[in-house]
Write a protein that holds these residues in place. Structure first.
Motif, PDB file in Angstrom:
ATOM      1  N   LEU A 160       0.847  -1.180   0.000  1.00 40.13           N
ATOM      2  CA  LEU A 160       0.000   0.000   0.000  1.00 40.13           C
ATOM      3  C   LEU A 160       0.888   1.239   0.000  1.00 40.13           C
ATOM      4  CD1 LEU A 160      -2.609  -1.108   2.667  1.00 40.13           C
ATOM      5  CD2 LEU A 160      -3.119  -0.644   0.267  1.00 40.13           C
ATOM      6  N   PRO A 161       0.497   2.304  -0.676  1.00 41.81           N
ATOM      7  CA  PRO A 161       1.310   3.535  -0.666  1.00 41.81           C
ATOM      8  C   PRO A 161       1.613   4.049   0.732  1.00 41.81           C
ATOM      9  CG  PRO A 161      -0.322   3.665  -2.406  1.00 41.81           C
ATOM     10  CD  PRO A 161      -0.628   2.406  -1.620  1.00 41.81           C
ATOM     11  N   ARG A 162       0.691   3.863   1.680  1.00 44.67           N
ATOM     12  CA  ARG A 162       0.924   4.376   3.033  1.00 44.67           C
ATOM     13  C   ARG A 162       2.111   3.686   3.706  1.00 44.67           C
ATOM     14  NH1 ARG A 162      -1.008   0.808   6.815  1.00 44.67           N
ATOM     15  NH2 ARG A 162      -2.603  -0.689   6.171  1.00 44.67           N
ATOM     16  N   GLU A 163       2.520   2.512   3.164  1.00 45.45           N
ATOM     17  CA  GLU A 163       3.677   1.831   3.720  1.00 45.45           C
ATOM     18  C   GLU A 163       4.989   2.482   3.272  1.00 45.45           C
ATOM     19  OE1 GLU A 163       3.346  -2.616   3.636  1.00 45.45           O
ATOM     20  OE2 GLU A 163       1.525  -2.171   2.498  1.00 45.45           O
ATOM     21  N   VAL A 164       4.895   3.391   2.298  1.00 47.17           N
ATOM     22  CA  VAL A 164       6.066   4.078   1.759  1.00 47.17           C
ATOM     23  C   VAL A 164       6.072   5.555   2.142  1.00 47.17           C
ATOM     24  CG1 VAL A 164       7.299   4.707  -0.354  1.00 47.17           C
ATOM     25  CG2 VAL A 164       6.171   2.464  -0.174  1.00 47.17           C
ATOM     26  N   PHE A 165       4.896   6.191   2.049  1.00 44.24           N
ATOM     27  CA  PHE A 165       4.803   7.629   2.286  1.00 44.24           C
ATOM     28  C   PHE A 165       4.908   7.935   3.783  1.00 44.24           C
ATOM     29  CE2 PHE A 165       3.296   7.441  -1.964  1.00 44.24           C
ATOM     30  CZ  PHE A 165       3.457   8.718  -2.510  1.00 44.24           C
ATOM     31  N   PRO A 166       5.300   9.172   4.127  1.00 46.62           N
ATOM     32  CA  PRO A 166       5.399   9.552   5.544  1.00 46.62           C
ATOM     33  C   PRO A 166       4.054   9.455   6.263  1.00 46.62           C
ATOM     34  CG  PRO A 166       6.527  11.167   4.163  1.00 46.62           C
ATOM     35  CD  PRO A 166       5.763  10.265   3.237  1.00 46.62           C
ATOM     36  N   GLU A 167       4.124   9.212   7.565  1.00 47.09           N
ATOM     37  CA  GLU A 167       2.930   9.234   8.416  1.00 47.09           C
ATOM     38  C   GLU A 167       3.125  10.305   9.482  1.00 47.09           C
ATOM     39  OE1 GLU A 167       1.314   5.534   9.858  1.00 47.09           O
ATOM     40  OE2 GLU A 167       2.355   4.400   8.288  1.00 47.09           O
TER      41      GLU A 167
END
Length: 315
Positions: A160-167
Protein backbone atom coordinates in the motif's frame (compact mmCIF):
# COMPACT_ATOMS: atom_id res chain seq x y z
CA UNK A 1 6.71 23.61 44.36
CA UNK A 2 5.44 20.10 45.04
CA UNK A 3 7.42 17.41 43.18
CA UNK A 4 6.36 14.18 44.90
CA UNK A 5 5.19 11.69 42.24
CA UNK A 6 5.95 14.33 39.59
CA UNK A 7 8.46 13.65 36.86
CA UNK A 8 10.58 15.85 34.63
CA UNK A 9 8.71 17.49 31.76
CA UNK A 10 8.99 15.64 28.48
CA UNK A 11 10.30 18.64 26.55
CA UNK A 12 13.18 19.00 29.02
CA UNK A 13 13.85 15.27 28.95
CA UNK A 14 13.91 15.07 25.16
CA UNK A 15 16.46 17.87 25.10
CA UNK A 16 18.78 16.74 27.92
CA UNK A 17 18.17 13.12 28.85
CA UNK A 18 16.48 11.02 26.16
CA UNK A 19 19.39 11.45 23.72
CA UNK A 20 21.41 9.04 25.84
CA UNK A 21 21.28 5.47 24.48
CA UNK A 22 20.59 4.12 27.97
CA UNK A 23 17.33 6.08 27.97
CA UNK A 24 16.06 5.01 24.53
CA UNK A 25 13.44 2.85 26.26
CA UNK A 26 11.35 5.93 27.13
CA UNK A 27 11.11 7.08 23.51
CA UNK A 28 10.62 3.52 22.31
CA UNK A 29 7.67 3.19 24.66
CA UNK A 30 5.97 6.38 23.46
CA UNK A 31 6.49 5.53 19.79
CA UNK A 32 5.38 1.92 20.25
CA UNK A 33 2.14 3.02 21.92
CA UNK A 34 1.40 5.52 19.15
CA UNK A 35 2.24 3.19 16.25
CA UNK A 36 0.70 0.20 18.01
CA UNK A 37 3.76 -1.92 17.26
CA UNK A 38 7.01 -2.59 19.08
CA UNK A 39 9.67 -0.10 18.06
CA UNK A 40 13.39 -0.41 18.74
CA UNK A 41 15.58 2.66 18.31
CA UNK A 42 19.07 1.81 17.07
CA UNK A 43 20.56 5.33 16.82
CA UNK A 44 19.83 9.02 17.05
CA UNK A 45 20.55 11.21 14.04
CA UNK A 46 21.69 14.81 13.88
CA UNK A 47 18.73 17.20 14.09
CA UNK A 48 18.62 20.78 12.84
CA UNK A 49 17.39 22.11 16.18
CA UNK A 50 19.93 20.52 18.54
CA UNK A 51 20.70 23.85 20.18
CA UNK A 52 21.37 24.49 23.84
CA UNK A 53 19.67 27.74 24.81
CA UNK A 54 16.01 28.13 25.69
CA UNK A 55 15.85 31.17 23.40
CA UNK A 56 16.86 28.95 20.47
CA UNK A 57 14.22 26.48 21.56
CA UNK A 58 11.43 29.04 21.99
CA UNK A 59 9.12 27.10 19.72
CA UNK A 60 10.22 23.50 19.84
CA UNK A 61 12.63 20.73 20.72
CA UNK A 62 13.01 17.63 18.65
CA UNK A 63 14.86 14.39 18.17
CA UNK A 64 15.40 12.25 15.07
CA UNK A 65 15.92 8.52 15.34
CA UNK A 66 16.26 5.41 13.21
CA UNK A 67 14.53 2.19 14.21
CA UNK A 68 15.51 -1.42 13.64
CA UNK A 69 13.58 -1.44 10.33
CA UNK A 70 15.59 1.48 8.99
CA UNK A 71 12.63 3.86 9.27
CA UNK A 72 13.22 7.46 10.33
CA UNK A 73 11.24 8.81 13.28
CA UNK A 74 11.02 12.50 14.11
CA UNK A 75 9.66 13.27 17.58
CA UNK A 76 9.01 16.96 18.06
CA UNK A 77 7.70 19.01 20.97
CA UNK A 78 5.97 22.23 19.90
CA UNK A 79 5.61 24.71 22.76
CA UNK A 80 3.99 27.70 21.05
CA UNK A 81 1.54 28.06 18.20
CA UNK A 82 3.00 28.46 14.71
CA UNK A 83 0.97 29.63 11.72
CA UNK A 84 2.54 27.33 9.13
CA UNK A 85 3.14 24.32 11.34
CA UNK A 86 1.74 21.75 8.89
CA UNK A 87 3.97 23.09 6.15
CA UNK A 88 6.96 22.91 8.46
CA UNK A 89 6.47 19.28 9.44
CA UNK A 90 5.96 18.42 5.77
CA UNK A 91 9.25 20.15 5.00
CA UNK A 92 10.89 18.28 7.88
CA UNK A 93 9.85 14.87 6.56
CA UNK A 94 10.91 15.73 3.00
CA UNK A 95 14.26 17.00 4.28
CA UNK A 96 14.80 13.81 6.28
CA UNK A 97 14.10 11.70 3.18
CA UNK A 98 16.50 13.61 0.95
CA UNK A 99 19.22 13.68 3.62
CA UNK A 100 19.22 9.90 3.85
CA UNK A 101 19.42 8.93 0.20
CA UNK A 102 22.73 9.20 -1.60
CA UNK A 103 23.29 10.81 -4.98
CA UNK A 104 22.76 8.13 -7.59
CA UNK A 105 20.96 5.74 -5.20
CA UNK A 106 17.93 3.88 -6.48
CA UNK A 107 14.55 5.00 -5.16
CA UNK A 108 14.24 1.83 -3.12
CA UNK A 109 16.66 3.53 -0.71
CA UNK A 110 14.02 6.12 0.21
CA UNK A 111 13.29 5.88 3.92
CA UNK A 112 9.87 5.62 5.50
CA UNK A 113 9.40 8.59 7.87
CA UNK A 114 7.17 8.91 10.92
CA UNK A 115 6.59 12.45 12.21
CA UNK A 116 5.31 12.68 15.79
CA UNK A 117 4.34 16.11 17.11
CA UNK A 118 3.73 16.61 20.83
CA UNK A 119 1.75 19.86 20.83
CA UNK A 120 1.62 21.90 24.05
CA UNK A 121 -0.12 24.72 22.17
CA UNK A 122 -3.61 25.16 20.79
CA UNK A 123 -3.62 23.62 17.35
CA UNK A 124 -6.59 23.19 15.06
CA UNK A 125 -10.18 22.40 15.94
CA UNK A 126 -11.31 18.86 16.55
CA UNK A 127 -12.93 16.56 19.08
CA UNK A 128 -9.93 14.27 19.63
CA UNK A 129 -6.54 14.69 21.24
CA UNK A 130 -4.50 12.45 18.91
CA UNK A 131 -4.70 12.58 15.11
CA UNK A 132 -3.04 10.27 12.60
CA UNK A 133 -2.44 11.14 8.96
CA UNK A 134 -1.23 8.88 6.15
CA UNK A 135 -1.29 8.80 2.36
CA UNK A 136 -3.82 6.51 0.73
CA UNK A 137 -4.73 6.08 -2.92
CA UNK A 138 -8.39 5.13 -3.22
CA UNK A 139 -10.47 4.51 -6.30
CA UNK A 140 -12.87 7.40 -6.85
CA UNK A 141 -15.54 4.94 -8.06
CA UNK A 142 -14.91 1.81 -5.96
CA UNK A 143 -13.29 3.33 -2.87
CA UNK A 144 -10.78 0.47 -2.85
CA UNK A 145 -7.10 0.95 -2.02
CA UNK A 146 -4.43 0.79 -4.70
CA UNK A 147 -1.65 -1.77 -4.28
CA UNK A 148 1.72 -1.22 -5.91
CA UNK A 149 4.21 -3.99 -6.68
CA UNK A 150 7.68 -3.53 -5.19
CA UNK A 151 10.75 -5.76 -5.47
CA UNK A 152 12.07 -6.94 -2.11
CA UNK A 153 15.05 -9.31 -1.98
CA UNK A 154 14.32 -10.54 -5.48
CA UNK A 155 10.61 -11.09 -4.78
CA UNK A 156 7.76 -8.92 -6.07
CA UNK A 157 5.61 -7.89 -3.11
CA UNK A 158 2.43 -5.75 -3.24
CA UNK A 159 2.44 -2.72 -0.96
CA UNK A 160 0.00 0.00 0.00
CA UNK A 161 1.31 3.54 -0.67
CA UNK A 162 0.92 4.38 3.03
CA UNK A 163 3.68 1.83 3.72
CA UNK A 164 6.07 4.08 1.76
CA UNK A 165 4.80 7.63 2.29
CA UNK A 166 5.40 9.55 5.54
CA UNK A 167 2.93 9.23 8.42
CA UNK A 168 2.06 12.00 10.84
CA UNK A 169 0.87 11.91 14.44
CA UNK A 170 -0.40 15.10 16.07
CA UNK A 171 -0.75 14.77 19.85
CA UNK A 172 -2.79 17.72 21.19
CA UNK A 173 -1.76 17.63 24.85
CA UNK A 174 -3.95 20.57 25.93
CA UNK A 175 -7.04 18.87 24.46
CA UNK A 176 -6.61 15.80 26.67
CA UNK A 177 -8.90 15.80 29.70
CA UNK A 178 -9.98 12.38 30.94
CA UNK A 179 -9.18 9.60 33.36
CA UNK A 180 -6.61 7.36 31.67
CA UNK A 181 -7.87 3.92 30.71
CA UNK A 182 -5.48 3.01 27.86
CA UNK A 183 -1.68 3.05 27.50
CA UNK A 184 -1.99 6.07 25.18
CA UNK A 185 -4.08 7.90 27.78
CA UNK A 186 -1.43 7.18 30.40
CA UNK A 187 1.16 8.75 28.16
CA UNK A 188 -1.06 11.81 27.64
CA UNK A 189 -1.48 12.11 31.40
CA UNK A 190 2.28 12.17 31.87
CA UNK A 191 2.80 14.63 28.99
CA UNK A 192 0.19 17.02 30.40
CA UNK A 193 0.62 16.68 34.17
CA UNK A 194 3.96 14.98 34.73
CA UNK A 195 2.18 12.28 36.72
CA UNK A 196 2.57 8.51 36.24
CA UNK A 197 0.44 5.76 37.77
CA UNK A 198 2.29 3.88 40.50
CA UNK A 199 1.35 0.48 39.02
CA UNK A 200 1.79 1.43 35.36
CA UNK A 201 2.79 -1.26 32.89
CA UNK A 202 2.70 1.04 29.88
CA UNK A 203 5.85 0.81 27.71
CA UNK A 204 8.18 3.71 28.40
CA UNK A 205 6.42 5.00 31.50
CA UNK A 206 8.11 2.47 33.77
CA UNK A 207 11.41 3.93 32.56
CA UNK A 208 10.06 7.44 33.18
CA UNK A 209 9.47 6.51 36.82
CA UNK A 210 13.01 5.20 37.18
CA UNK A 211 14.92 7.82 35.23
CA UNK A 212 12.96 11.07 35.17
CA UNK A 213 12.34 11.72 38.85
CA UNK A 214 12.74 15.35 39.83
CA UNK A 215 14.02 14.41 43.26
CA UNK A 216 16.84 12.34 41.76
CA UNK A 217 18.32 15.35 39.93
CA UNK A 218 21.53 16.94 41.14
CA UNK A 219 21.30 20.48 42.59
CA UNK A 220 22.82 21.85 39.37
CA UNK A 221 20.30 19.97 37.22
CA UNK A 222 17.44 21.17 39.42
CA UNK A 223 18.50 24.79 39.04
CA UNK A 224 18.72 24.43 35.28
CA UNK A 225 15.35 22.69 35.20
CA UNK A 226 13.69 25.36 37.37
CA UNK A 227 15.12 28.05 35.09
CA UNK A 228 13.62 26.18 32.15
CA UNK A 229 10.20 26.16 33.82
CA UNK A 230 10.53 29.86 34.63
CA UNK A 231 11.39 30.54 31.00
CA UNK A 232 8.30 28.65 29.85
CA UNK A 233 6.08 30.55 32.30
CA UNK A 234 7.58 33.85 31.14
CA UNK A 235 7.08 32.91 27.49
CA UNK A 236 3.46 31.93 28.16
CA UNK A 237 2.86 35.21 29.98
CA UNK A 238 4.42 37.23 27.14
CA UNK A 239 2.35 35.38 24.56
CA UNK A 240 -0.87 35.71 26.57
CA UNK A 241 -0.25 39.44 27.09
CA UNK A 242 0.54 39.95 23.41
CA UNK A 243 -2.58 38.02 22.48
CA UNK A 244 -4.80 40.07 24.82
CA UNK A 245 -3.28 43.37 23.68
CA UNK A 246 -3.60 42.29 20.09
CA UNK A 247 -7.25 41.39 20.58
CA UNK A 248 -7.98 44.73 22.28
CA UNK A 249 -6.13 46.73 19.64
CA UNK A 250 -7.71 44.68 16.89
CA UNK A 251 -11.18 45.27 18.34
CA UNK A 252 -10.64 49.03 18.63
CA UNK A 253 -9.13 49.23 15.16
CA UNK A 254 -11.91 47.09 13.77
CA UNK A 255 -14.57 49.35 15.29
CA UNK A 256 -12.85 52.45 13.90
CA UNK A 257 -12.47 50.89 10.49
CA UNK A 258 -16.05 49.72 10.64
CA UNK A 259 -17.29 53.26 11.31
CA UNK A 260 -15.11 54.66 8.54
CA UNK A 261 -16.18 51.93 6.15
CA UNK A 262 -19.79 52.51 7.17
CA UNK A 263 -19.56 56.21 6.31
CA UNK A 264 -17.83 55.48 3.02
CA UNK A 265 -20.29 52.74 2.19
CA UNK A 266 -23.20 55.02 3.05
CA UNK A 267 -21.88 57.76 0.81
CA UNK A 268 -21.32 55.32 -2.03
CA UNK A 269 -24.76 53.83 -1.51
CA UNK A 270 -26.31 57.29 -1.49
CA UNK A 271 -24.56 58.25 -4.68
CA UNK A 272 -25.68 55.03 -6.29
CA UNK A 273 -29.29 55.57 -5.25
CA UNK A 274 -29.09 59.19 -6.35
CA UNK A 275 -27.84 58.24 -9.78
CA UNK A 276 -30.57 55.63 -10.17
CA UNK A 277 -33.28 58.05 -9.13
CA UNK A 278 -31.85 60.72 -11.43
CA UNK A 279 -31.93 58.34 -14.41
CA UNK A 280 -35.54 57.44 -13.67
CA UNK A 281 -36.46 61.12 -13.47
CA UNK A 282 -34.76 61.79 -16.83
CA UNK A 283 -36.76 58.93 -18.33
CA UNK A 284 -40.00 60.40 -16.91
CA UNK A 285 -39.19 63.82 -18.43
CA UNK A 286 -38.45 62.28 -21.83
CA UNK A 287 -41.70 60.30 -21.70
CA UNK A 288 -43.63 63.51 -20.92
CA UNK A 289 -42.07 65.07 -24.01
CA UNK A 290 -43.37 62.20 -26.13
CA UNK A 291 -40.01 60.54 -26.85
CA UNK A 292 -40.00 56.92 -28.05
CA UNK A 293 -38.36 54.00 -26.23
CA UNK A 294 -35.28 53.90 -28.47
CA UNK A 295 -34.45 57.54 -27.71
CA UNK A 296 -35.07 57.09 -23.97
CA UNK A 297 -33.04 53.89 -23.88
CA UNK A 298 -30.09 55.55 -25.61
CA UNK A 299 -30.24 58.56 -23.30
CA UNK A 300 -30.52 56.67 -20.01
CA UNK A 301 -29.12 53.20 -20.56
CA UNK A 302 -32.39 51.67 -19.35
CA UNK A 303 -33.87 48.62 -21.02
CA UNK A 304 -37.13 48.67 -22.95
CA UNK A 305 -38.75 46.78 -20.11
CA UNK A 306 -37.63 49.39 -17.56
CA UNK A 307 -38.81 52.23 -19.80
CA UNK A 308 -42.21 50.54 -20.22
CA UNK A 309 -42.48 50.15 -16.46
CA UNK A 310 -41.86 53.90 -16.01
CA UNK A 311 -44.46 54.69 -18.73
CA UNK A 312 -47.02 52.55 -16.94
CA UNK A 313 -46.34 54.40 -13.65
CA UNK A 314 -47.08 57.69 -15.44
CA UNK A 315 -50.47 56.51 -16.71
Amino acid sequence: MEHDNTYIRFDWAIKHILRDKSNFGILEGLISVLLNEKVEIVELLESESNQDSDNDKFNRVDIKAKNSKGHLIIVEVQLTRQLYYLQRILYGTCKAITEHIGLGDQYDKVKKVYSISILYCDFGKGDDYVYHGETRFKGIHTGNDLYVNVREEGVIVPHLPREVFPEYYLVRVNAYDKIPDTPLDEWLTYLKTGKVKEDTRTPGLQEVKRKLQYLSMSPKQRRAYEEHLDTLRYQDDVLDTAREVGLAEGLAEGLAEGRAEGRAEGMAKGKEIGRAEGIVQVARNLISLGMDNVTIRNATGLSDREVDAIRNEAL
